[in-house]
Each structure stands twice: as C-alpha cells, then as structure tokens.
Design a protein around this motif. Structure first.
Motif, PDB file in Angstrom:
ATOM      1  N   LEU A   8       6.747  -4.210 -12.669  1.00  0.00           N
ATOM      2  CA  LEU A   8       7.541  -3.614 -12.501  1.00  0.00           C
ATOM      3  C   LEU A   8       8.087  -4.763 -12.775  1.00  0.00           C
ATOM      4  CD1 LEU A   8       7.743  -0.500  -9.567  1.00  0.00           C
ATOM      5  CD2 LEU A   8       8.487  -0.397 -12.573  1.00  0.00           C
ATOM      6  N   LEU A   9       8.104  -5.962 -11.994  1.00  0.00           N
ATOM      7  CA  LEU A   9       8.811  -7.197 -11.937  1.00  0.00           C
ATOM      8  C   LEU A   9       8.594  -8.036 -12.697  1.00  0.00           C
ATOM      9  CD1 LEU A   9       8.148  -8.299  -8.193  1.00  0.00           C
ATOM     10  CD2 LEU A   9      10.116  -7.599  -9.275  1.00  0.00           C
ATOM     11  N   ALA A  10       7.667  -7.862 -13.646  1.00  0.00           N
ATOM     12  CA  ALA A  10       7.046  -8.866 -15.103  1.00  0.00           C
ATOM     13  C   ALA A  10       7.591  -7.653 -16.232  1.00  0.00           C
ATOM     14  CB  ALA A  10       5.719  -8.355 -15.406  1.00  0.00           C
ATOM     15  N   GLY A  11       7.636  -6.270 -16.407  1.00  0.00           N
ATOM     16  CA  GLY A  11       8.865  -5.872 -17.502  1.00  0.00           C
ATOM     17  C   GLY A  11      10.318  -5.527 -17.045  1.00  0.00           C
ATOM     18  N   MET A  12      11.212  -5.800 -16.165  1.00  0.00           N
ATOM     19  CA  MET A  12      12.208  -7.030 -16.186  1.00  0.00           C
ATOM     20  C   MET A  12      12.597  -7.916 -16.671  1.00  0.00           C
ATOM     21  SD  MET A  12      13.540  -5.207 -12.383  1.00  0.00           S
ATOM     22  CE  MET A  12      12.686  -4.874 -11.666  1.00  0.00           C
ATOM     23  N   LYS A  25      -0.338  -2.010  -6.596  1.00  0.00           N
ATOM     24  CA  LYS A  25       0.083  -3.244  -6.412  1.00  0.00           C
ATOM     25  C   LYS A  25       0.302  -4.093  -7.494  1.00  0.00           C
ATOM     26  CE  LYS A  25      -1.958  -7.939  -4.681  1.00  0.00           C
ATOM     27  NZ  LYS A  25      -3.482  -8.148  -4.641  1.00  0.00           N
ATOM     28  N   TYR A  26      -0.353  -3.665  -8.399  1.00  0.00           N
ATOM     29  CA  TYR A  26      -0.582  -3.870 -10.466  1.00  0.00           C
ATOM     30  C   TYR A  26       0.506  -3.125 -10.340  1.00  0.00           C
ATOM     31  CZ  TYR A  26      -5.096  -6.810 -10.512  1.00  0.00           C
ATOM     32  OH  TYR A  26      -6.092  -7.411 -10.456  1.00  0.00           O
ATOM     33  N   ALA A  27       0.948  -2.237 -10.292  1.00  0.00           N
ATOM     34  CA  ALA A  27       2.230  -1.772 -11.159  1.00  0.00           C
ATOM     35  C   ALA A  27       3.559  -1.573 -10.455  1.00  0.00           C
ATOM     36  CB  ALA A  27       2.242   0.204  -9.949  1.00  0.00           C
ATOM     37  N   CYS A  28       3.702  -2.532  -9.317  1.00  0.00           N
ATOM     38  CA  CYS A  28       4.363  -3.507  -8.738  1.00  0.00           C
ATOM     39  C   CYS A  28       4.777  -4.954  -9.354  1.00  0.00           C
ATOM     40  CB  CYS A  28       5.094  -3.636  -7.198  1.00  0.00           C
ATOM     41  SG  CYS A  28       4.752  -1.937  -6.152  1.00  0.00           S
ATOM     42  N   ILE A  29       3.754  -5.253  -9.514  1.00  0.00           N
ATOM     43  CA  ILE A  29       3.708  -6.626 -10.033  1.00  0.00           C
ATOM     44  C   ILE A  29       4.159  -6.007 -11.849  1.00  0.00           C
ATOM     45  CG2 ILE A  29       1.832  -8.173 -11.151  1.00  0.00           C
ATOM     46  CD1 ILE A  29       0.363  -8.094  -8.943  1.00  0.00           C
ATOM     47  N   GLN A  57      17.032   1.791 -22.250  1.00  0.00           N
ATOM     48  CA  GLN A  57      16.107   0.654 -22.663  1.00  0.00           C
ATOM     49  C   GLN A  57      15.008  -0.018 -21.655  1.00  0.00           C
ATOM     50  OE1 GLN A  57      18.882   1.489 -23.748  1.00  0.00           O
ATOM     51  NE2 GLN A  57      18.768   1.231 -26.034  1.00  0.00           N
ATOM     52  N   ALA A  58      15.859  -0.464 -21.003  1.00  0.00           N
ATOM     53  CA  ALA A  58      15.352  -1.248 -20.036  1.00  0.00           C
ATOM     54  C   ALA A  58      14.566  -0.954 -18.692  1.00  0.00           C
ATOM     55  CB  ALA A  58      16.498  -2.238 -18.831  1.00  0.00           C
ATOM     56  N   ALA A  59      14.723   0.435 -18.792  1.00  0.00           N
ATOM     57  CA  ALA A  59      13.988   1.452 -17.871  1.00  0.00           C
ATOM     58  C   ALA A  59      12.296   1.734 -18.576  1.00  0.00           C
ATOM     59  CB  ALA A  59      14.892   2.880 -17.321  1.00  0.00           C
ATOM     60  N   ALA A  60      12.857   2.033 -19.686  1.00  0.00           N
ATOM     61  CA  ALA A  60      11.661   2.494 -20.097  1.00  0.00           C
ATOM     62  C   ALA A  60      10.388   1.424 -20.622  1.00  0.00           C
ATOM     63  CB  ALA A  60      11.702   2.802 -21.369  1.00  0.00           C
ATOM     64  N   CYS A  61      10.844   0.568 -21.130  1.00  0.00           N
ATOM     65  CA  CYS A  61       9.669  -1.571 -20.661  1.00  0.00           C
ATOM     66  C   CYS A  61       9.607  -1.465 -19.565  1.00  0.00           C
ATOM     67  CB  CYS A  61      11.656  -2.396 -21.193  1.00  0.00           C
ATOM     68  SG  CYS A  61      10.531  -3.856 -21.217  1.00  0.00           S
ATOM     69  N   VAL A  62      10.889  -1.141 -18.342  1.00  0.00           N
ATOM     70  CA  VAL A  62       9.652  -1.101 -17.733  1.00  0.00           C
ATOM     71  C   VAL A  62       8.464  -0.533 -16.789  1.00  0.00           C
ATOM     72  CG1 VAL A  62      10.433  -1.330 -14.612  1.00  0.00           C
ATOM     73  CG2 VAL A  62      12.042  -2.648 -16.235  1.00  0.00           C
ATOM     74  N   LEU A  63       8.714   0.846 -17.295  1.00  0.00           N
ATOM     75  CA  LEU A  63       8.415   1.333 -16.907  1.00  0.00           C
ATOM     76  C   LEU A  63       6.738   1.400 -17.359  1.00  0.00           C
ATOM     77  CD1 LEU A  63      10.023   5.019 -16.168  1.00  0.00           C
ATOM     78  CD2 LEU A  63       8.861   3.578 -14.199  1.00  0.00           C
ATOM     79  N   LEU A  64       7.086   1.279 -18.808  1.00  0.00           N
ATOM     80  CA  LEU A  64       5.765   0.607 -19.747  1.00  0.00           C
ATOM     81  C   LEU A  64       4.599  -0.242 -19.303  1.00  0.00           C
ATOM     82  CD1 LEU A  64       4.221   1.657 -22.301  1.00  0.00           C
ATOM     83  CD2 LEU A  64       5.833   0.277 -23.443  1.00  0.00           C
TER      84      LEU A  64
END
Length: 479
Positions: free
Chosen positions: A309-313, A303-307, A30-37
């Motif tokens: 990832l952090l925001a999703g975590m 760059k936005y994708a990396c941001i 679930q965490a991975a799905a949220c982060v990827l989304l």
C-alpha cells in the motif's frame, strides 16, 4: 524580456501546489486502483516467498549439518558468556565505582614480637586471608550489609607489602641472638562507592583482622598485630575507568557477534538454538507453529500488503508528479496570467451551452465569470483600442457548447458595432490566414487541458511576425 517575446512575463513555469493536489485527488480512482494492485502483488510475493521457504525447510528436514550444529554451539557459548558478563556488570562493586571519585581507605598494620623464623609464615597468612577470599567471607558473617557474592566483595579488598631497603635487611641480620626479628609492615586497602561506605567497610575490616589474629597466633606463632594508622583518599583511577570501559565494550561486541550469527540461522537452526538455550516459551512455540502453517503465511502476506500500500502510494504519486511536471498543456487560467503579458478576459465553464443573450447572461460558474462578462470586457477593450473588426482564433476544433458561447459573444459585440468572426484549428486552415491578416486583430481561444504552451508560443510568434495585433485571450474550461 527580449522584444521578440514581449508578450511573455517569464520563461519559467511555476508549480501550482493547490492545482497539483486538486488534480491528484480528482484521480482518486486511478490512485486507488494502483495502490490496491501493488498491495495485491506484494501480498502474493510474500505468500509465495513463505511457501518456498517452507518447502526448502521440508526438503532439508530437521537434521542439522555439522556446520549448522557448530554455529548453534558457538551462539550458545556466546550467549552464556554475555549473560555472565551482564550479571557481573550488574552486581560487581568494582564496576559500580565512580572512577573519577574513587574513595579508598588505607590501613597500615605492623606485626611485632614474633620469632624471626616464624614471621614470614605469619605475614603470608594475613596476606593470603585478605587477598584470597578469607576476609570477604568473614565480612559477610560480620555484617549483613556485605551479604553479596564473595568474589564481588573480594575485588574491593587489597593487601600488599612494600619491599624493604638494603639497610633495613642488614639491621635485621645484626639483631642480638634472642631470635626476635624486626616488625613486619603491610598495607590493607578497602574501596567503596562512597566515603561513608568505605569507612564502614574499613571498620568492619579492622574487626575481622582482630578476630583472625587470634587464630594465627595458635597456627603460626606468637605475635602482636596492631594498626599504626589509617588514611582516606579520593582519587581518579584511570585503570579502573579503562577496565569498566573494556567490560562494556566486550559486552557490546559480543551482542553484535551473537546477532550476526543468529540472523543467518535457518528455521531449523533457530528452533534448535531456542530449545538448547531454554528460551522458547509456550507463546514462541505457538508462534513457531503458526509460522510453519497457513496462519503465519497469512500474517506475513498482510504485512507485505501493507508495505505494498505504501509503495503503491509512493509509486503513483511519483508518476503523477512527473507527468504533471512534464505535461506542456496549460493547466489553469492563473498559469496564463502568471506567464503571459496579454489580458485574459475570462474563463467560461461548459455549463454555458445554449445560444442567446438571455442564456449567456444568466448562467454563472463558481468563479463568478460568465460568457457575458467576457463579452463585456472584450467590448470595452475594443473600444479603448478603437478596434472595429476582430477574429477569434482557436488552434483546436471547437466543441458545440464552445461554438454556442462564441455566438453569444459575437451577438454582444455586434450590438456594440464590432464585427467578429471565428476560425477554429487556425494552424491548419491556411485559407483563413488571409482573412486574419486583413482583419489585423485576433482574440485567442484557449482550452484548459488542450492548449499547450508550445501551441500558444507558436501562434503568438506567427501573429507578431505578420503584424497581427493580439487583443487578448478567452479561456474555456473542461468538464
């Protein structure tokens, strides 16, 4: 603790960090799905944002408005001023001086044997030579050490004449008719970064004035220039300190203003600014080309994708932590032991599925607890409390493997002469209440992840109000 809640150790619910971390990583999918989304959403936003900016830039065209051109011009002027100020601060001898230990060499000169009408011109010739760059230029020719910008060298050279007193002027007017005047006095000051440098500069200055004196004799009239004395002094110069501070503050303020102007530039303004300033390199041209194309948009999307990832975590962690805190369900056997005062006879994992004492005794979980161990502990407790009848109560429907494990426990207790009956979903089964009251002893069944603190508190209040004695608790774990 009040008598009404004698079965409680504390009202507080402690957070088990180990259990929290374990549960968090157990839901890694679930965490991975949220982060990827979140990363995909942020990357899409970055891509669309760049596309809109590029479209706006295309609509505006390359031509700048008058206001935009004026902003670029102001930025160029300010940048030029900053560069000149940086150069001055880096190379100026005056800016390198220590204002708290300023080393100065003062020389006192006298002009005598001059005609009265020629003396003012002679004196002003010397002052003009020292104050307006002539002495600095001569020093550059005198010694290669002073081969720096003439304006910087002139800043550390100074000359002045003190105002004569009234009696001194009266004496000059009463001289005999020979035409000779009183000697003229003036001071020459040189400043260096150290005493050694100041002494060297003073010595070279004396040689320069001696050579220049021969020229003045021919140009302004006969006279004699002689140095009366010289003195060295080291002082703290507050005016120099203020000047250095003002220059540095001016540079800092200019850089802040320049950044404020350039930060508001559009893509067209930035390109025009770089081109006019001559600071656009080939790499920057390539970068500008990539910015305007798919490559630049892809870079910013990453760059936005990396941001994202952090925001999703952070988002998933925050939601998971809040749910963990607000969840009233019992999360571990240790939590029951910390909060409640009644005994816990053991925890049974779902692997104990088959009936019969042989199966019950042979299956053992990772904690070393078995259904057999729980049965033996209950048997010992019933003997100690002289309990012959016991009712097992669960406030939820029992699963098949839980029923099987309870049957094994019933068989164990029956061999010890203890009669045990089981009732599930006890809060809704009113018919079982009379049997429960008649038995007078109850063993609670809890299931981790199903039983809540409220369910447990309500059941314990009910048993206490109706005189039913609580023997303890047995805990079932879930898959």
């Amino acid at each position: 603790m009040d008598e009404q809640y004698s079965w409680k150790r504390t009202e507080d619910i402690d957070i088990d960090l180990a259990d929290l971390v374990y549960r968090f990583f157990r839901h890694w999918k679930q965490a991975a799905a949220c982060v990827l989304l979140t990363a995909v959403l942020f990357a899409g936003y970055g891509w669309l944002r760049d596309s809109n900016l590029q479209a706006d830039s295309t609509k505006e065209g390359t031509a700048l408005t008058q206001e935009d051109e004026q902003a670029v011009t102001d930025a160029l002027k300010l940048e030029k001023e900053n560069e000149e100020l940086k150069t001055y601060l880096d190379n100026s001898l005056l800016m390198k001086l220590n204002p708290y230990q300023k080393a100065t060499h003062v020389m006192l000169y006298c002009i005598d044997y001059a005609q009265q009408q020629e003396l003012p011109a002679i004196l002003e010739s010397y002052l003009n030579f020292i104050l307006n760059g002539g002495a600095a230029q001569a020093l550059q020719q005198e010694d290669s050490r002073w081969n720096i910008d003439k304006s910087y060298l002139a800043e550390v050279l100074s000359a002045y004449q003190k105002t004569y007193e009234t009696y001194y002027l009266s004496s000059a007017e009463n001289l005999p008719g020979s035409g000779m005047s009183l000697p003229a006095i003036f001071y020459v000051e040189v400043t260096g970064s150290s005493q050694q440098e100041t002494q060297k500069l003073a010595g070279d200055m004396q040689e320069v004035l001696k050579e220049y004196s021969a020229k003045i004799v021919k140009q302004a009239g006969k006279h004699r220039l002689r140095m009366l004395n010289s003195m060295e002094r080291i002082t703290a110069d507050s005016s120099l300190q203020a000047l250095q501070r003002d220059k540095r503050n001016q540079l800092s303020a200019n850089e802040t203003s320049l950044k404020a102007i350039t930060d508001t530039f559009s893509l067209n303004q930035e390109a025009a600014y770089r081109k006019a300033a001559g600071t656009q390199t080939k790499e920057q041209e390539k970068e500008d080309f990539e910015i305007s194309g798919t490559g630049g948009k892809l870079k910013r999307a990453i760059k936005y994708a990396c941001i994202g990832l952090l925001a999703g975590m952070f988002l998933y962690g925050s939601v998971f932590f809040c749910r963990y805190i607000l969840d009233d369900r019992i999360k571990s056997t240790e939590e029951i032991r910390r909060r409640y005062a009644f005994p816990v006879y053991g925890e049974i994992k779902p692997e104990c599925r088959k009936t019969g004492n042989k199966r019950l005794a042979s299956r053992q979980d990772a904690y070393g607890h078995t259904g057999l161990q729980a049965a033996v502990r209950m048997k010992l407790a019933c003997r100690r409390k002289k309990v012959a009848k016991l009712c097992v109560a669960a406030d939820f429907p029992l699963a098949s493997f839980e029923k099987e494990c309870l049957k094994g426990i019933v068989a164990q207790l029956k061999e010890a002469g203890i009669e045990m009956s089981a009732a599930e979903h006890i809060s809704a089964d009113t018919a079982a209440w009379d049997s429960l009251a008649e038995t007078g002893n109850v063993l609670l069944v809890c299931r981790i992840g199903t039983t809540t603190h409220q369910m447990l508190d309500s059941a314990l209040n009910f048993y206490l109000q109706n005189g039913i004695s609580l023997i303890g608790v047995v805990v079932f774990l879930q898959d």
